[in-house]
Design a protein around this motif. Structure first.
Motif, short mmCIF file in Angstrom:
data_model
loop_
_atom_site.label_atom_id
_atom_site.label_comp_id
_atom_site.label_asym_id
_atom_site.label_seq_id
_atom_site.Cartn_x
_atom_site.Cartn_y
_atom_site.Cartn_z
N VAL A 13 -11.78 -0.56 -1.56
CA VAL A 13 -11.09 0.05 -0.43
C VAL A 13 -12.02 0.98 0.34
CG1 VAL A 13 -9.16 1.55 0.22
CG2 VAL A 13 -8.88 -0.14 -1.59
N VAL A 14 -12.76 1.80 -0.37
CA VAL A 14 -13.59 2.81 0.27
C VAL A 14 -14.74 2.17 1.04
CG1 VAL A 14 -15.17 4.73 -0.22
CG2 VAL A 14 -12.96 4.64 -1.31
N ALA A 18 0.82 -1.21 0.00
CA ALA A 18 0.00 0.00 0.00
C ALA A 18 0.86 1.26 0.00
CB ALA A 18 -0.92 0.00 1.21
N ALA A 65 -1.31 6.09 -7.16
CA ALA A 65 -2.68 6.49 -7.46
C ALA A 65 -2.85 7.99 -7.29
CB ALA A 65 -3.66 5.74 -6.57
N ILE A 81 -4.05 10.52 -10.23
CA ILE A 81 -5.23 11.37 -10.05
C ILE A 81 -4.86 12.85 -10.22
CG2 ILE A 81 -6.94 12.12 -8.36
CD1 ILE A 81 -7.06 9.20 -7.44
N ALA A 93 -0.55 3.76 -3.04
CA ALA A 93 -1.22 5.02 -2.69
C ALA A 93 -0.55 6.24 -3.35
CB ALA A 93 -1.28 5.17 -1.18
N TYR A 100 -16.97 10.75 -9.22
CA TYR A 100 -15.80 10.77 -10.10
C TYR A 100 -15.98 9.81 -11.27
CZ TYR A 100 -13.09 13.57 -6.84
OH TYR A 100 -12.63 14.56 -6.04
N VAL A 137 -16.86 8.47 -4.95
CA VAL A 137 -16.31 7.59 -5.99
C VAL A 137 -17.29 7.48 -7.15
CG1 VAL A 137 -15.52 5.26 -6.50
CG2 VAL A 137 -14.94 6.31 -4.32
N ALA A 179 -11.33 0.31 -8.77
CA ALA A 179 -10.52 -0.34 -7.75
C ALA A 179 -10.73 0.30 -6.37
CB ALA A 179 -9.06 -0.27 -8.12
N SER A 180 -11.05 1.58 -6.36
CA SER A 180 -11.23 2.25 -5.06
C SER A 180 -12.55 1.88 -4.39
CB SER A 180 -11.14 3.76 -5.24
OG SER A 180 -12.24 4.22 -5.98
N ILE A 233 -9.12 3.28 -11.82
CA ILE A 233 -8.77 3.71 -10.47
C ILE A 233 -10.03 3.83 -9.62
CG2 ILE A 233 -7.79 5.60 -9.10
CD1 ILE A 233 -5.90 6.14 -11.43
N CYS A 234 -11.09 4.39 -10.18
CA CYS A 234 -12.36 4.49 -9.46
C CYS A 234 -12.94 3.13 -9.15
CB CYS A 234 -13.37 5.31 -10.26
SG CYS A 234 -13.03 7.05 -10.31
#
Length: 92
Positions: free
Chosen positions: A43-44, A2, A9, A13, A6, A58, A55, A39-40, A36-37
């Motif tokens: 995590v989010v 990570a 990413a 962005i 991080a 975006y 997310v 994959a997030s 990226i969105c």
């Protein structure tokens, strides 16, 4: 892992944001942001479920810019980048 993903990413962005502000290669950078969105989401949802809304926002903006481009007042519009070719002939 990570500690490497991080910052990568964040740099991507930031590059997407700068390209959208300038209107340069808008569709390409929208295509960069969509994975990226996606994959997030994983995590989010685990870290902060209330942030899933941003997310989605975006993702919607990236999808819209991918379809319609940046418009006439941009670097893409100035150089006809992403417009599907050069000048249209009138048929004469």
């Amino acid at each position: 892992m990570a500690h490497l993903l991080a910052p990568a990413a964040a740099l991507l962005i930031a590059a997407v944001g700068l390209s959208w502000i300038l209107g340069f290669l808008t569709r390409f950078f929208a295509a960069v942001l969509i994975p990226i969105c996606l994959a997030s989401f994983a995590v989010v949802r685990q870290v902060e479920p209330a942030a899933v809304e941003s997310v989605w926002l975006y993702l919607l903006v990236a999808f819209t810019l991918m379809l319609f481009g940046s418009g006439a007042i941009s670097i893409d519009g100035l150089f006809n980048l992403g417009s599907g070719g050069g000048k249209k002939s009138s048929g004469y």
